[in-house]
Design an enzyme around this catalytic site. Structure first.
Site, PDB file in Angstrom:
ATOM      1  CG  PHE A  38      -9.968 -23.122 -10.190  1.00 21.48           C
ATOM      2  CD1 PHE A  38     -10.180 -22.678 -11.485  1.00 21.48           C
ATOM      3  CD2 PHE A  38      -8.711 -23.642  -9.864  1.00 21.48           C
ATOM      4  CE1 PHE A  38      -9.183 -22.742 -12.449  1.00 21.48           C
ATOM      5  CE2 PHE A  38      -7.704 -23.718 -10.822  1.00 21.48           C
ATOM      6  CZ  PHE A  38      -7.938 -23.266 -12.127  1.00 21.48           C
ATOM      7  CG  ASN A  42      -8.645 -13.004 -12.443  1.00 16.00           C
ATOM      8  OD1 ASN A  42      -9.686 -13.027 -13.096  1.00 16.00           O
ATOM      9  ND2 ASN A  42      -7.651 -13.845 -12.669  1.00 16.00           N
ATOM     10  CG  HIS A  75      -9.345 -15.092 -20.100  1.00 19.07           C
ATOM     11  ND1 HIS A  75      -8.775 -16.209 -19.537  1.00 19.07           N
ATOM     12  CD2 HIS A  75      -9.329 -15.286 -21.449  1.00 19.07           C
ATOM     13  CE1 HIS A  75      -8.431 -17.055 -20.511  1.00 19.07           C
ATOM     14  NE2 HIS A  75      -8.768 -16.525 -21.668  1.00 19.07           N
TER      15      HIS A  75
HETATM   16  P1  CMP Z   1      -8.331 -16.786 -16.163  1.00 18.56           P
HETATM   17  O1  CMP Z   1      -7.152 -16.129 -16.793  1.00 18.56           O
HETATM   18  O2  CMP Z   1      -9.677 -16.366 -16.644  1.00 18.56           O
HETATM   19  O3  CMP Z   1      -8.202 -18.368 -16.346  1.00 18.56           O
HETATM   20  C1  CMP Z   1      -8.821 -19.282 -15.471  1.00 18.56           C
HETATM   21  C2  CMP Z   1      -9.323 -18.619 -14.217  1.00 18.56           C
HETATM   22  O4  CMP Z   1      -9.523 -19.475 -13.123  1.00 18.56           O
HETATM   23  C3  CMP Z   1      -8.303 -17.625 -13.717  1.00 18.56           C
HETATM   24  O5  CMP Z   1      -8.269 -16.516 -14.597  1.00 18.56           O
HETATM   25  C4  CMP Z   1      -8.802 -17.351 -12.303  1.00 18.56           C
HETATM   26  O6  CMP Z   1      -9.752 -16.300 -12.253  1.00 18.56           O
HETATM   27  C5  CMP Z   1      -9.531 -18.654 -11.951  1.00 18.56           C
HETATM   28  N1  CMP Z   1      -8.874 -19.359 -10.830  1.00 18.56           N
HETATM   29  C6  CMP Z   1      -9.418 -19.614  -9.634  1.00 18.56           C
HETATM   30  N2  CMP Z   1      -8.569 -20.287  -8.846  1.00 18.56           N
HETATM   31  C7  CMP Z   1      -7.428 -20.460  -9.562  1.00 18.56           C
HETATM   32  C8  CMP Z   1      -6.161 -21.079  -9.294  1.00 18.56           C
HETATM   33  N3  CMP Z   1      -5.898 -21.653  -8.115  1.00 18.56           N
HETATM   34  N4  CMP Z   1      -5.228 -21.058 -10.271  1.00 18.56           N
HETATM   35  C9  CMP Z   1      -5.481 -20.495 -11.486  1.00 18.56           C
HETATM   36  N5  CMP Z   1      -6.663 -19.896 -11.789  1.00 18.56           N
HETATM   37  C10 CMP Z   1      -7.623 -19.867 -10.844  1.00 18.56           C
END
Ligand code: CMP
Length: 141
Positions: free
Chosen positions: A59, A114, A117
């Site tokens: 991702f 989401n 962070h």
């Molecule tokens: P964040 O806390 O910003 O850290 C990494 C980001 O990758 C996470 O939030 C998600 O928005 C994004 N992401 C997308 N797919 C995945 C996944 N399968 N597992 C973890 N993070 C993901």
């Protein structure tokens, strides 16, 4: 830098929906002080460096494109046990799994969009805070 600080990003989906105030209300309501905050646009190159730890994940490209797709609010939150407590307040990365009362349960659209962070450990928090803020920008620390 102190252990009671964490880096938060209010992501493009939330800034675009004009809910930064509502998210900050949850943050402050949970006892955090916002000791630094700015509205910025992260470049693709900065995103790639910031999320370097995920560079081998499937991702990674989507994540870097997404976080650089619009304005974000970067902020430093202060509280005893800030890192763990903010992760609890954010809720699970995937909003479908997030608990009631968490930011992601309330506002996140998907695992990618989401809304927020938060740093996941002390060394990460130190690195992430200094990625966006100089020491003189941390008010009241
Ligand atoms: P964040 O806390 O910003 O850290 C990494 C980001 O990758 C996470 O939030 C998600 O928005 C994004 N992401 C997308 N797919 C995945 C996944 N399968 N597992 C973890 N993070 C993901």
């Amino acid at each position: 830098m102190q252990d009671n600080l964490t880096l938060s990003i209010i992501k493009p989906d939330a800034v675009a929906r004009h809910i930064t105030g509502k998210i900050n209300e949850m943050i402050e309501g949970a006892g955090f002080s916002i000791v630094a905050q700015k509205l910025i646009r992260i470049t693709k190159e900065q995103a790639q460096r910031f999320y370097d730890v995920h560079k081998d994940k499937p991702f990674y490209d989507d994540l870097c494109n997404y976080i650089s797709s619009g304005a974000v609010v970067v902020q430093v939150l202060k509280k005893e046990n800030a890192i763990a407590d903010y992760r609890k307040l954010m809720g699970a990365t995937n909003p479908e799994k997030a608990e009631e009362g968490t930011i992601r349960k309330k506002y996140a659209i998907s695992i990618d969009q989401n809304s927020v962070h938060g740093s996941d450990a002390e060394d990460t928090a130190r690195r992430e805070i200094s990625f966006f803020f100089s020491e003189t920008e941390l008010v009241g620390c």
